[in-house]
Design a protein around this motif. Structure first.
Motif, mmCIF file in Angstrom:
data_model
loop_
_atom_site.group_PDB
_atom_site.id
_atom_site.type_symbol
_atom_site.label_atom_id
_atom_site.label_comp_id
_atom_site.label_asym_id
_atom_site.label_seq_id
_atom_site.Cartn_x
_atom_site.Cartn_y
_atom_site.Cartn_z
ATOM 1 N N GLY A 197 0.749 -1.481 -0.398
ATOM 2 C CA GLY A 197 0.087 -0.299 0.216
ATOM 3 C C GLY A 197 1.145 1.292 0.091
ATOM 4 O O GLY A 197 0.167 2.627 -0.257
ATOM 5 N N ASP A 198 2.148 1.224 0.549
ATOM 6 C CA ASP A 198 2.999 2.622 0.325
ATOM 7 C C ASP A 198 3.238 2.780 -0.846
ATOM 8 O O ASP A 198 3.935 3.685 -1.593
ATOM 9 C CB ASP A 198 4.574 2.227 1.113
ATOM 10 C CG ASP A 198 4.224 2.439 2.817
ATOM 11 O OD1 ASP A 198 2.871 2.362 3.092
ATOM 12 O OD2 ASP A 198 4.727 1.421 3.012
ATOM 13 N N TYR A 199 2.449 1.725 -1.998
ATOM 14 C CA TYR A 199 3.331 2.032 -3.278
ATOM 15 C C TYR A 199 1.427 2.492 -4.234
ATOM 16 O O TYR A 199 1.873 3.180 -5.260
ATOM 17 C CB TYR A 199 4.317 1.235 -3.989
ATOM 18 C CG TYR A 199 5.349 1.143 -2.999
ATOM 19 C CD1 TYR A 199 6.105 1.772 -4.187
ATOM 20 C CD2 TYR A 199 5.529 -0.354 -2.789
ATOM 21 C CE1 TYR A 199 7.813 1.186 -3.264
ATOM 22 C CE2 TYR A 199 6.202 -0.481 -1.888
ATOM 23 C CZ TYR A 199 8.004 0.553 -2.118
ATOM 24 O OH TYR A 199 8.728 0.192 -1.879
ATOM 25 N N PHE A 200 1.250 2.528 -3.417
ATOM 26 C CA PHE A 200 -0.761 2.418 -3.985
ATOM 27 C C PHE A 200 -1.511 2.589 -2.771
ATOM 28 O O PHE A 200 -2.355 1.568 -2.850
ATOM 29 C CB PHE A 200 -0.739 1.612 -5.486
ATOM 30 C CG PHE A 200 -2.522 1.475 -5.587
ATOM 31 C CD1 PHE A 200 -2.651 2.674 -6.316
ATOM 32 C CD2 PHE A 200 -3.419 0.442 -5.471
ATOM 33 C CE1 PHE A 200 -4.026 3.039 -6.735
ATOM 34 C CE2 PHE A 200 -4.311 0.609 -6.562
ATOM 35 C CZ PHE A 200 -4.661 1.461 -6.967
ATOM 36 N N GLU A 201 -1.491 3.682 -2.730
ATOM 37 C CA GLU A 201 -2.245 4.366 -1.150
ATOM 38 C C GLU A 201 -4.079 3.576 -1.020
ATOM 39 O O GLU A 201 -3.786 2.536 -0.322
ATOM 40 C CB GLU A 201 -2.950 5.738 -1.432
ATOM 41 C CG GLU A 201 -1.987 6.343 -0.305
ATOM 42 C CD GLU A 201 -3.128 5.791 0.577
ATOM 43 O OE1 GLU A 201 -4.979 6.039 0.921
ATOM 44 O OE2 GLU A 201 -2.989 5.483 2.120
ATOM 45 N N PRO A 202 -4.008 3.180 -2.398
ATOM 46 C CA PRO A 202 -6.010 2.267 -2.594
ATOM 47 C C PRO A 202 -5.927 1.407 -1.543
ATOM 48 O O PRO A 202 -7.315 0.171 -1.098
ATOM 49 C CB PRO A 202 -6.242 2.162 -3.660
ATOM 50 C CG PRO A 202 -6.635 3.918 -4.324
ATOM 51 C CD PRO A 202 -4.761 3.607 -3.497
ATOM 52 N N THR A 233 -5.775 -3.352 3.130
ATOM 53 C CA THR A 233 -6.724 -3.987 2.824
ATOM 54 C C THR A 233 -5.612 -5.698 2.337
ATOM 55 O O THR A 233 -4.977 -6.152 3.177
ATOM 56 C CB THR A 233 -7.124 -3.990 1.181
ATOM 57 O OG1 THR A 233 -5.511 -4.336 0.229
ATOM 58 C CG2 THR A 233 -7.314 -2.708 0.694
ATOM 59 N N THR A 234 -6.941 -6.685 2.113
ATOM 60 C CA THR A 234 -6.272 -7.343 2.201
ATOM 61 C C THR A 234 -4.861 -7.905 1.818
ATOM 62 O O THR A 234 -3.775 -8.996 1.686
ATOM 63 C CB THR A 234 -7.371 -8.877 1.710
ATOM 64 O OG1 THR A 234 -8.470 -9.086 2.478
ATOM 65 C CG2 THR A 234 -6.608 -10.359 1.656
ATOM 66 N N ASN A 235 -4.295 -7.330 0.546
ATOM 67 C CA ASN A 235 -3.479 -7.531 -0.233
ATOM 68 C C ASN A 235 -2.508 -6.925 0.279
ATOM 69 O O ASN A 235 -1.169 -6.000 -1.061
ATOM 70 C CB ASN A 235 -4.063 -7.340 -1.493
ATOM 71 C CG ASN A 235 -4.660 -9.116 -2.351
ATOM 72 O OD1 ASN A 235 -4.082 -10.025 -1.174
ATOM 73 N ND2 ASN A 235 -4.530 -9.177 -3.738
ATOM 74 N N ASP A 236 -2.340 -6.133 0.681
ATOM 75 C CA ASP A 236 -1.839 -4.959 1.406
ATOM 76 C C ASP A 236 -0.431 -5.646 2.416
ATOM 77 O O ASP A 236 -0.399 -5.374 3.428
ATOM 78 C CB ASP A 236 -1.608 -3.933 2.541
ATOM 79 C CG ASP A 236 -1.294 -2.813 2.835
ATOM 80 O OD1 ASP A 236 -0.562 -2.940 2.244
ATOM 81 O OD2 ASP A 236 -1.317 -2.245 3.788
ATOM 82 N N CYS A 237 0.269 -6.421 1.100
ATOM 83 C CA CYS A 237 1.344 -7.838 2.100
ATOM 84 C C CYS A 237 2.479 -7.086 2.351
ATOM 85 O O CYS A 237 3.243 -5.871 2.015
ATOM 86 C CB CYS A 237 1.914 -8.528 0.508
ATOM 87 S SG CYS A 237 2.996 -8.004 -1.077
ATOM 88 N N MET A 293 3.105 -2.862 -10.192
ATOM 89 C CA MET A 293 4.015 -2.666 -11.314
ATOM 90 C C MET A 293 3.943 -0.707 -10.764
ATOM 91 O O MET A 293 5.793 -0.099 -10.918
ATOM 92 C CB MET A 293 3.073 -2.380 -12.481
ATOM 93 C CG MET A 293 2.981 -3.363 -13.487
ATOM 94 S SD MET A 293 3.886 -4.422 -14.234
ATOM 95 C CE MET A 293 4.465 -3.152 -15.215
ATOM 96 N N ARG A 294 3.511 -0.047 -10.088
ATOM 97 C CA ARG A 294 4.577 0.758 -9.343
ATOM 98 C C ARG A 294 5.115 1.140 -8.553
ATOM 99 O O ARG A 294 6.280 1.886 -8.294
ATOM 100 C CB ARG A 294 3.792 2.258 -8.103
ATOM 101 C CG ARG A 294 1.670 2.184 -9.342
ATOM 102 C CD ARG A 294 1.702 3.150 -9.998
ATOM 103 N NE ARG A 294 2.510 2.669 -11.285
ATOM 104 C CZ ARG A 294 2.505 1.937 -12.298
ATOM 105 N NH1 ARG A 294 1.042 2.053 -12.017
ATOM 106 N NH2 ARG A 294 3.198 2.049 -13.166
#
Ligand SMILES: [Zn+2]
Length: 388
Positions: A51-56, A60-64, A201-202
């Motif tokens: 999430g540090d690379y894509f805020e939304p 969430t579950t996939n904020d690994c 990708m970000r």
């Protein structure tokens, strides 16, 4: 009287149904909430999240977790992704083994252990998958979540009638909208898997990743197995790695990423960023359709008489005998191949050198078992433990 008996039978049926519902619900919730401990090796200088690379994606579950192993010496940046398909356990074990033991001495290594976290919170009950598996370590048993190929429908629902890949427009199977190896390069407003691909990708762009390695396992009935699949930007490195490992250590093939097959990491990451991508496949008999009992033993030993029988009839693309394909060998293949890739990448791209240390040898992993390389989280300072 007769009506009464009917009501009693209906009542018992309802009670049994409710009992099954509650007990399986509890089992599913325990699996979904179970956290795997990761002991940060000396090489880890920072733990970020996707999430540090894509805020939304934050929270969430996939904020690994994203583990940064930085030498401080300028060089290349390598990204390693484990558990893109969470039913391929040698991949997250290999990634975690690297986080717990390895370091970079030139350049940086960035690791995601559970690339599609959602897929690791569900198994395939209809295929009788075990929910967990354990690895013997020097300090006791270490428990891991088994997962599935696709993101959890609880996190990504409903599936479309047909999945139209973005941006190619290629039509793919509906459930592959949740398959992280069909959603590259992703998009910010797509399905969970598409958004996760977009976030990676970000990350690749922001961190200036020079090379991405995507770890997988495959069934022996599948032709892409025991091999390296490479984007055209990394063909020289992949071919040399395949030749050298096959001549000196173990057989590993090499394939060129097809130009017209869309959504796959080894195609789209290289096409949509400056980082070519190399995908590695290890043999996992657990995934074969013709397998016998689908239990933890098969997951760990890779021994199965039905898969062997299929081999005797020439139905497999990879050899198997009574020794099977144990998890230690599958992890060792991945870890050793990654190390070899860094060597060859550095030789071909000296300005993007990736020099690594602390990788156990292939023989050490096979002889001592991969569990030997996982450290006891209770013996280290708690700020050196992360959770997956
Ligand atoms: Zn896979």
């Amino acid at each position: 009287m007769k009506a009464n008996r009917e009501w009693i039978i209906k009542g018992i049926a309802l009670a049994v149904w409710a009992g099954v519902l509650v007990s399986s619900g509890i089992a599913f919730a325990q699996h979904r909430q179970y956290k795997e401990a990761v002991v940060l090796g000396a090489g880890v200088v920072d733990v970020r999240t996707l999430g540090d690379y894509f805020e939304p994606l934050k929270g969430t579950t996939n904020d690994c977790n994203i583990y940064i192993l930085d030498s401080g010496v300028p060089g290349g940046t390598l990204l390693i992704m484990g558990a893109v398909h969470a039913e391929e356990p040698a991949t997250n074990l290999a990634a975690q083994l690297i986080v717990e033991n390895a370091s970079a001495t030139t350049g940086r290594i960035i690791v995601a252990i559970h690339e599609n976290r959602s897929g690791s919170t569900v198994t395939r009950p209809g295929d009788a998958y075990p929910q967990f598996f354990t690895i013997e370590t020097d300090w006791g048993e270490k428990k891991f979540r088994m997962g599935d190929r696709w993101a959890n429908p609880l996190d990504s629902w409903p599936d479309p009638e047909t999945y139209v890949h973005y941006p190619s427009g290629q039509l793919l199977a509906y459930m592959d909208v949740r398959n992280m190896n069909r959603t590259w390069p992703g998009r910010p407003n797509g399905s969970l898997a598409e958004r996760t691909s977009y976030a990676f990708m970000r990350l690749i762009e922001e961190e200036g990743v020079d090379l991405t390695i995507d770890l997988h396992e495959a069934e022996l009935e599948y032709p892409i197995i025991g091999t390296i699949v490479a984007h055209q930007g990394a063909l020289d490195v992949a071919a040399m790695v395949s030749m050298m490992l096959t001549a000196q250590e173990f057989t590993i093939g090499m394939e060129i990423s097809p130009l017209a097959l869309h959504g796959l990491s080894h195609r789209e990451i290289g096409d949509f960023s400056d980082s070519p991508c190399i995908l590695l496949e290890a043999p996992e008999p657990f995934l074969d359709r013709v397998r016998g009992v689908t239990d933890e033993a098969l997951l760990l030993t890779g021994q199965d008489e039905f898969v062997m029988k299929a081999g005797e009839h020439g139905l497999l693309y990879w050899p198997i005998d009574e020794n099977g394909w144990p998890i230690d060998i599958r992890v060792a293949r991945h870890v050793r191949t990654i190390e070899k890739i860094t060597e060859l990448w550095t030789r071909f791209h000296p300005d993007e050198a990736m020099v690594v240390a602390g990788f156990p040898t292939y023989n050490e992993m096979v002889e001592l078992g991969v569990g030997h390389f996982f450290h006891d989280p209770s013996t280290v300072s708690q700020d050196r433990v992360a959770f997956e």
